[in-house]
Design a protein around this motif. Structure first.
Motif, PDB file in Angstrom:
ATOM      1  N   ARG A 284      -0.945   4.282   0.413  1.00 45.21           N
ATOM      2  CA  ARG A 284      -1.991   5.387   0.662  1.00 45.21           C
ATOM      3  C   ARG A 284      -1.582   6.332   1.364  1.00 45.21           C
ATOM      4  O   ARG A 284      -1.152   6.023   2.592  1.00 45.21           O
TER       5      ARG A 284
ATOM      6  N   GLU B 104     -10.996   4.072   0.122  1.00 46.71           N
ATOM      7  CA  GLU B 104     -10.445   3.096   1.582  1.00 46.71           C
ATOM      8  C   GLU B 104      -9.170   3.659   2.044  1.00 46.71           C
ATOM      9  O   GLU B 104      -8.231   3.679   1.249  1.00 46.71           O
ATOM     10  N   TRP B 105      -9.206   3.466   3.330  1.00 47.63           N
ATOM     11  CA  TRP B 105      -8.147   3.848   3.858  1.00 47.63           C
ATOM     12  C   TRP B 105      -8.219   2.902   5.275  1.00 47.63           C
ATOM     13  O   TRP B 105      -9.161   2.798   5.660  1.00 47.63           O
ATOM     14  N   HIS B 106      -6.750   2.642   6.054  1.00 47.67           N
ATOM     15  CA  HIS B 106      -6.432   2.008   7.053  1.00 47.67           C
ATOM     16  C   HIS B 106      -5.909   2.886   8.008  1.00 47.67           C
ATOM     17  O   HIS B 106      -5.411   4.003   7.768  1.00 47.67           O
TER      18      HIS B 106
ATOM     19  N   ARG C  97       0.824  -1.176  -0.062  1.00 42.10           N
ATOM     20  CA  ARG C  97       0.026   0.019  -0.196  1.00 42.10           C
ATOM     21  C   ARG C  97       0.820   1.268  -0.116  1.00 42.10           C
ATOM     22  O   ARG C  97       1.934   1.257   0.641  1.00 42.10           O
TER      23      ARG C  97
ATOM     24  N   GLU D  39      -7.881  15.372   3.584  1.00 47.49           N
ATOM     25  CA  GLU D  39      -8.517  14.222   4.110  1.00 47.49           C
ATOM     26  C   GLU D  39      -8.041  14.263   5.607  1.00 47.49           C
ATOM     27  O   GLU D  39      -8.792  13.645   6.562  1.00 47.49           O
TER      28      GLU D  39
ATOM     29  N   THR E  74       1.420   8.453   6.309  1.00 47.47           N
ATOM     30  CA  THR E  74       0.821   9.857   6.331  1.00 47.47           C
ATOM     31  C   THR E  74       1.983  10.731   7.053  1.00 47.47           C
ATOM     32  O   THR E  74       2.517  11.670   6.615  1.00 47.47           O
TER      33      THR E  74
ATOM     34  N   LEU F 135      -2.895   9.921   3.131  1.00 48.45           N
ATOM     35  CA  LEU F 135      -3.856  10.953   3.250  1.00 48.45           C
ATOM     36  C   LEU F 135      -3.468  12.433   2.674  1.00 48.45           C
ATOM     37  O   LEU F 135      -2.270  12.684   3.167  1.00 48.45           O
TER      38      LEU F 135
ATOM     39  N   ASP G 208      -2.336   3.846   7.477  1.00 47.64           N
ATOM     40  CA  ASP G 208      -1.975   4.822   6.549  1.00 47.64           C
ATOM     41  C   ASP G 208      -1.669   6.090   7.309  1.00 47.64           C
ATOM     42  O   ASP G 208      -0.929   6.880   6.734  1.00 47.64           O
TER      43      ASP G 208
END
Length: 426
Positions: A224, A349-351, A222, A230, A358, A226, A354
Motif C-alpha cells: 500500500r 485500509e491503510w496503516h 503489503r 491521499e 510511501t 498513498l 504505509d
C-alpha cells in the motif's frame, strides 16, 4: 478396615458404589496410588484426599469429591479444589501430582495470587528479559519495552478474570488471539510463546501450552502506497488532530522512519540546531546507529512542538508524550481520530507503516538512488550488499539530506492548495 480399592477402574467404581457409610468417618487407601484415600463420611458423602509430607510435616490435602463419571474438563486438577468432581482415574493422576509438588517443596494448597497471579508472572518475565534474557543475553531495551507494551495492551485486558496461571490452557490463548487485530495477534502470540516457554512458567503449569495453540498465519506482504490525493488528506487530517499524534504522523511521512523510532523520540536525540536526529543502536530495529537529516519543513514542525512537563514542572525527555514520563503509545486511538478527520469517504485500509513505504516510493520518483533510500530507511540489505557492503562504509549523509529536502518540498507542494506540480529540473 475395608479392603483396598481394586486397581481396575470398573471394579473400583463398583466397589465404591457398594460402600455403606459407617457411624464414624472412614479413610480407604487406594491400592494403586500411594497416599491416595477415599474419605467416606457418615452422611454418605465421598471425597478424595492425599496424605503426604509438606515442609517435613505430615499433611492431608483434599483434592475433590468422588464422582463415578468425573469431570469432562481436561484442565481439572490444575488447581486443587475440594469441590471438583473426580473419578478414580482422575483422582490418581492428581494425587501423583500433589505428591510430586510436595517433594519439590511446593505446597499444593498454596493458591495466593501473589505467587500464581498473571500480573506477578508477567512482571517477572519482563524483568528477566531485561536483566538476563532467555538465551544468556538480555534483550534490547526497545524489545523489553515492546514486551511490556504488548502485555499491557493486548494480553492483560483480556485476561483480567484469570487469578491463577495454572488454570490457563491453549484454548484461552486462541480465544485471546481471536479478539485481536491481525498485527496485534502476531505480536501477542510471539510474546506468549516466549512467556510459556520460559522455564518457571512451564514448570508451574506442568507443560508448555503454547505448543497446542494454533499460530496466527504469516502476514500478507503489503504494498500500500498513498496516492498524492491521499497524502494531502492525511496531512490535513494530521493538522486537525494536533499534538501529539498529528505532528508525529507528519514526521513519519517526511522522514520515512519506523513508527516507534519517531514515537519514542527524545529531545536529546535531536541536534541543537534541529538539523539531524541521531538514534543509538539500541533504538533501531537492526541495532545500527542511524542519523536522520531534518529537512526545513520537518524542522518547522519540531520547532512548533510543546515541551511537556511533569507534575513537578520538570520537562519531559520525550518529544511525543501525554504523561511526561513515558513516550506516546496510544496508536489505536490516535489512528481512529486521524481516520475520522480524513472525512468521508474513508480512505481504503491503510496503516502508519504505509507512510514509510510511501516516502520510499516518492524518493524513487524523485530519482534518488536506491542505496541512498536504503540509507535513509536504515535497511540492512539493499542494492549495496555482500562484499560491497562490507567495504562500503560510506554513510551518504549529504545525499540523505538532499533527498529528504527534495521529498519535503514535493510533499509541501502535494499538500498545498491549488499548487501545480513542477517537474524536477535536470
Amino acid at each position: 478396615m475395608p479392603s483396598p480399592i481394586p486397581g481396575q477402574f470398573k471394579k473400583a467404581a463398583a466397589f465404591i458404589n457398594n460402600l455403606k457409610p459407617a457411624t464414624a468417618r472412614q479413610e480407604i487407601p487406594d491400592s494403586t496410588q500411594s497416599g491416595l484415600y477415599l474419605v467416606v463420611q457418615p452422611s454418605g458423602a465421598l471425597s478424595w484426599a492425599v496424605r503426604t509430607k509438606i515442609d517435613g510435616k505430615a499433611s492431608k490435602v483434599t483434592i475433590g469429591r468422588y464422582d463415578e463419571v468425573g469431570s469432562a474438563d481436561d484442565r481439572i486438577g490444575i488447581l486443587i479444589s475440594s469441590t471438583q468432581a473426580l473419578n478414580v482415574t482422575q483422582a490418581r493422576i492428581i494425587a501423583e501430582r500433589v505428591r510430586n509438588d510436595a517433594k519439590r517443596g511446593n505446597d499444593p494448597r498454596q493458591q495466593k495470587i501473589d505467587r500464581t497471579g498473571l500480573a506477578a508472572w508477567f512482571d517477572d518475565f519482563v524483568k528477566t528479559a531485561r536483566t538476563q534474557g532467555f538465551k544468556g543475553r538480555a534483550v534490547k531495551a526497545s524489545t523489553g519495552d515492546e514486551y511490556e507494551r504488548i502485555i499491557a495492551t493486548n494480553i492483560k485486558p483480556h485476561w483480567n478474570h484469570v487469578t491463577d496461571i495454572r488454570t490457563l490452557d491453549y484454548r484461552d490463548i486462541e480465544k485471546l488471539l481471536y479478539k485481536l487485530t491481525p498485527g496485534a495477534r502476531r505480536n501477542a502470540f510471539a510474546v506468549l510463546s516466549a512467556f510459556f516457554r520460559w522455564k518457571p512458567v512451564a514448570r508451574a503449569i506442568g507443560r508448555n501450552i503454547i505448543e497446542l495453540a494454533t499460530a496466527p498465519g504469516k502476514p500478507i506482504s503489503r504494498d500500500r502506497v498513498l496516492t498524492h490525493d491521499e497524502i494531502k488528506i492525511v496531512w490535513k487530517a494530521a493538522e486537525k488532530c494536533g499534538y501529539p499524534f498529528g505532528p508525529m504522523t507528519q514526521l513519519l511521512l517526511l522522514t520515512g522512519q519506523r513508527r516507534d523510532e519517531i514515537a519514542e523520540l527524545k529531545w536529546s536525540e535531536i541536534s541543537d540546531d534541529l538539523t539531524a536526529i541521531t538514534l543509538e543502536a539500541s533504538r533501531t530495529k537492526n541495532s545500527r546507529p542511524h542519523i536522520v537529516p531534518i529537512a526545513p519543513l520537518a524542522k518547522t514542525i519540531i520547532k512548533a512542538l510543546p515541551r511537556i512537563a511533569d507534575a513537578d514542572g520538570k520537562p519531559s525527555e520525550y518529544v511525543f508524550t501525554t504523561t511526561a514520563t513515558t513516550p506516546f503509545s496510544g496508536f489505536s486511538n490516535g489512528k481512529k481520530a486521524l481516520d475520522k478527520h480524513c472525512g468521508e469517504p474513508a480512505l481504503p485500509e491503510w496503516h502508519l507503516h504505509d507512510l514509510r513505504r510511501t516516502c520510499a516510493t516518492e524518493l524513487a520518483r524523485l530519482g534518488i538512488k536506491q542505496e541512498v533510500t536504503e540509507a535513509i530507511l536504515n535497511h540492512k540489505t539493499g542494492k549495496v550488499s555482500g562484499v560491497a557492503a562490507i567495504y562500503n562504509r560510506y554513510e551518504y549523509q549529504e545525499e540523505k539530506r538532499d533527498a529528504l529536502e527534495q521529498w519535503a518540498n514535493r510533499g509541501q507542494a502535494i499538500t498545498a492548495n491549488n499548487v501545480t506540480m513542477l517537474k524536477k529540473s535536470g
